[in-house]
Design a protein around this motif. Structure first.
Motif, PDB file in Angstrom:
ATOM      1  N   ALA A 182     -55.283 -55.676  48.991  1.00 31.05           N
ATOM      2  CA  ALA A 182     -54.480 -55.346  50.167  1.00 31.05           C
ATOM      3  C   ALA A 182     -53.839 -53.959  50.061  1.00 31.05           C
ATOM      4  O   ALA A 182     -53.884 -53.184  51.022  1.00 31.05           O
ATOM      5  CB  ALA A 182     -53.424 -56.424  50.399  1.00 31.05           C
ATOM      6  N   PRO A 183     -53.251 -53.585  48.913  1.00 32.58           N
ATOM      7  CA  PRO A 183     -52.697 -52.230  48.806  1.00 32.58           C
ATOM      8  C   PRO A 183     -53.752 -51.138  48.964  1.00 32.58           C
ATOM      9  O   PRO A 183     -53.491 -50.092  49.566  1.00 32.58           O
ATOM     10  CB  PRO A 183     -52.076 -52.205  47.408  1.00 32.58           C
ATOM     11  N   GLU A 184     -54.977 -51.365  48.438  1.00 36.06           N
ATOM     12  CA  GLU A 184     -56.056 -50.381  48.619  1.00 36.06           C
ATOM     13  C   GLU A 184     -56.440 -50.275  50.096  1.00 36.06           C
ATOM     14  O   GLU A 184     -56.665 -49.170  50.613  1.00 36.06           O
ATOM     15  CB  GLU A 184     -57.268 -50.782  47.785  1.00 36.06           C
ATOM     16  N   ALA A 185     -56.517 -51.424  50.777  1.00 39.68           N
ATOM     17  CA  ALA A 185     -56.846 -51.425  52.203  1.00 39.68           C
ATOM     18  C   ALA A 185     -55.776 -50.711  53.012  1.00 39.68           C
ATOM     19  O   ALA A 185     -56.072 -50.039  54.002  1.00 39.68           O
ATOM     20  CB  ALA A 185     -57.018 -52.868  52.695  1.00 39.68           C
ATOM     21  N   LEU A 186     -54.536 -50.825  52.575  1.00 35.15           N
ATOM     22  CA  LEU A 186     -53.438 -50.125  53.239  1.00 35.15           C
ATOM     23  C   LEU A 186     -53.599 -48.616  53.097  1.00 35.15           C
ATOM     24  O   LEU A 186     -53.449 -47.862  54.072  1.00 35.15           O
ATOM     25  CB  LEU A 186     -52.107 -50.579  52.644  1.00 35.15           C
ATOM     26  N   ARG A 187     -53.930 -48.145  51.895  1.00 30.54           N
ATOM     27  CA  ARG A 187     -54.087 -46.709  51.656  1.00 30.54           C
ATOM     28  C   ARG A 187     -55.242 -46.130  52.468  1.00 30.54           C
ATOM     29  O   ARG A 187     -55.190 -44.968  52.889  1.00 30.54           O
ATOM     30  CB  ARG A 187     -54.304 -46.435  50.167  1.00 30.54           C
ATOM     31  N   LEU A 188     -56.271 -46.929  52.710  1.00 29.84           N
ATOM     32  CA  LEU A 188     -57.443 -46.447  53.438  1.00 29.84           C
ATOM     33  C   LEU A 188     -57.312 -46.591  54.948  1.00 29.84           C
ATOM     34  O   LEU A 188     -58.175 -46.139  55.697  1.00 29.84           O
ATOM     35  CB  LEU A 188     -58.695 -47.195  52.965  1.00 29.84           C
ATOM     36  N   GLY A 189     -56.245 -47.238  55.419  1.00 28.30           N
ATOM     37  CA  GLY A 189     -56.023 -47.366  56.853  1.00 28.30           C
ATOM     38  C   GLY A 189     -56.568 -48.624  57.481  1.00 28.30           C
ATOM     39  O   GLY A 189     -56.424 -48.824  58.695  1.00 28.30           O
ATOM     40  N   LEU A 190     -57.194 -49.497  56.676  1.00 29.34           N
ATOM     41  CA  LEU A 190     -57.712 -50.750  57.219  1.00 29.34           C
ATOM     42  C   LEU A 190     -56.577 -51.709  57.552  1.00 29.34           C
ATOM     43  O   LEU A 190     -56.644 -52.471  58.521  1.00 29.34           O
ATOM     44  CB  LEU A 190     -58.673 -51.395  56.215  1.00 29.34           C
ATOM     45  N   VAL A 191     -55.537 -51.690  56.744  1.00 21.92           N
ATOM     46  CA  VAL A 191     -54.354 -52.537  56.915  1.00 21.92           C
ATOM     47  C   VAL A 191     -53.178 -51.642  57.290  1.00 21.92           C
ATOM     48  O   VAL A 191     -53.087 -50.494  56.832  1.00 21.92           O
ATOM     49  CB  VAL A 191     -54.075 -53.306  55.609  1.00 21.92           C
TER      50      VAL A 191
END
Length: 274
Positions: A182-191
């Protein structure tokens, strides 16, 4: 839309098999309800989603949509078994006028859509997440595209993700089938936000309450323009947006917003006027 407004007028009276629905205070919550199959998208569920999205698009009392899921998985993507065997179940909604493409359904909604992601998202489940303006994810949620492990490729997901993530990150996710936290997805803009699982419901309520403060007509005009302007050549975009601004000034919500500003009070919004 795959349904007409006349067809969706009967939506509240339908009994759906794999989709739970709730309309409260202008928020339509659609909850995937195949937890025993990790909410995999079979034809019946796809048609129920298409029917519900069309209803949300046409119904003036719906100001926004929340996508949620039962069980420990948000969505495992397409139900490959049901698609490969052609197993048939009794329909719960009218037959759509064409193939159900989730990315197109969400793009045509023209109303804010929030994904409440409590667990893993796989494959075609990305189309639901990628089509929302807001994605509130549990800190334990994960995101993975395993298609290449099965001799497939996530073509539609790739196109959807290219609008919200860097191209190389999208290709890497598709080519290596790796799992994002989830934190990686946040950094990439998915979340858009990562939260403890116990805080998800409160965060959804807080966000929907904030969005209710603003003109539903203005939000719909803006989301429609966001989709339309992408299909216009650069030399037509500003002219189109100027036309939209002229149109929105004629709406009841624009008049109410200006009156509330002058009178120093909270505005009283109407339903959508499109």
């Amino acid at each position: 839309m795959l349904y007409t407004s006349d067809q969706t007028a009967s939506f509240p009276s339908h009994t759906l098999r794999y989709l739970k629905t709730s309309l409260r205070e202008h928020v339509l919550t659609l909850t995937l309800n195949r937890p025993e199959k990790k909410n995999a998208l079979n034809p019946v569920l796809l048609h129920e989603l298409a029917f519900a999205m069309a209803y949300a698009h046409y119904e003036k009392e719906v100001w926004m949509v929340v996508l949620a899921a039962e069980g420990d998985t948000f969505c495992a993507g397409m139900d490959l078994k049901s698609l490969s065997t052609g197993e048939a179940e009794t329909a719960t909604v009218p037959e759509p006028s064409g193939p159900v493409r989730l990315a197109e359904l969400l793009a045509a909604l023209h109303k804010p859509c929030i994904a409440r992601v409590q667990g893993p998202v796989y494959a075609g489940g990305f189309l639901l997440v990628g089509g929302c303006q807001y994605v509130l994810a549990s800190e334990t949620a994960t995101f993975s595209l395993p298609e290449v492990k099965r001799g497939l490729f996530p073509f539609q997901v790739m196109a959807s993700l290219l609008e919200i993530m860097p191209a190389r990150a999208v290709l890497d996710l598709c080519l290596r089938a790796r799992t994002l936290t989830a934190p990686e997805a946040l950094r990439l803009g998915l979340v858009t936000e990562v939260l403890p699982a116990d805080n998800l419901d409160g965060a959804v309520v807080q966000l929907t309450e904030e969005l209710k403060q603003y003109s539903p007509t203005a939000l719909q005009f803006g989301l429609r323009a966001y989709q339309q302007v992408k299909s216009l050549p650069p030399d037509r975009q500003q002219a189109y947006l100027f036309e939209q601004f002229q149109q929105i000034q004629q709406t009841a919500d624009a008049r109410e917003g200006m009156a509330a500003f002058v009178e120093k009070r909270k505005p009283r919004w109407n339903s959508y006027e499109l």
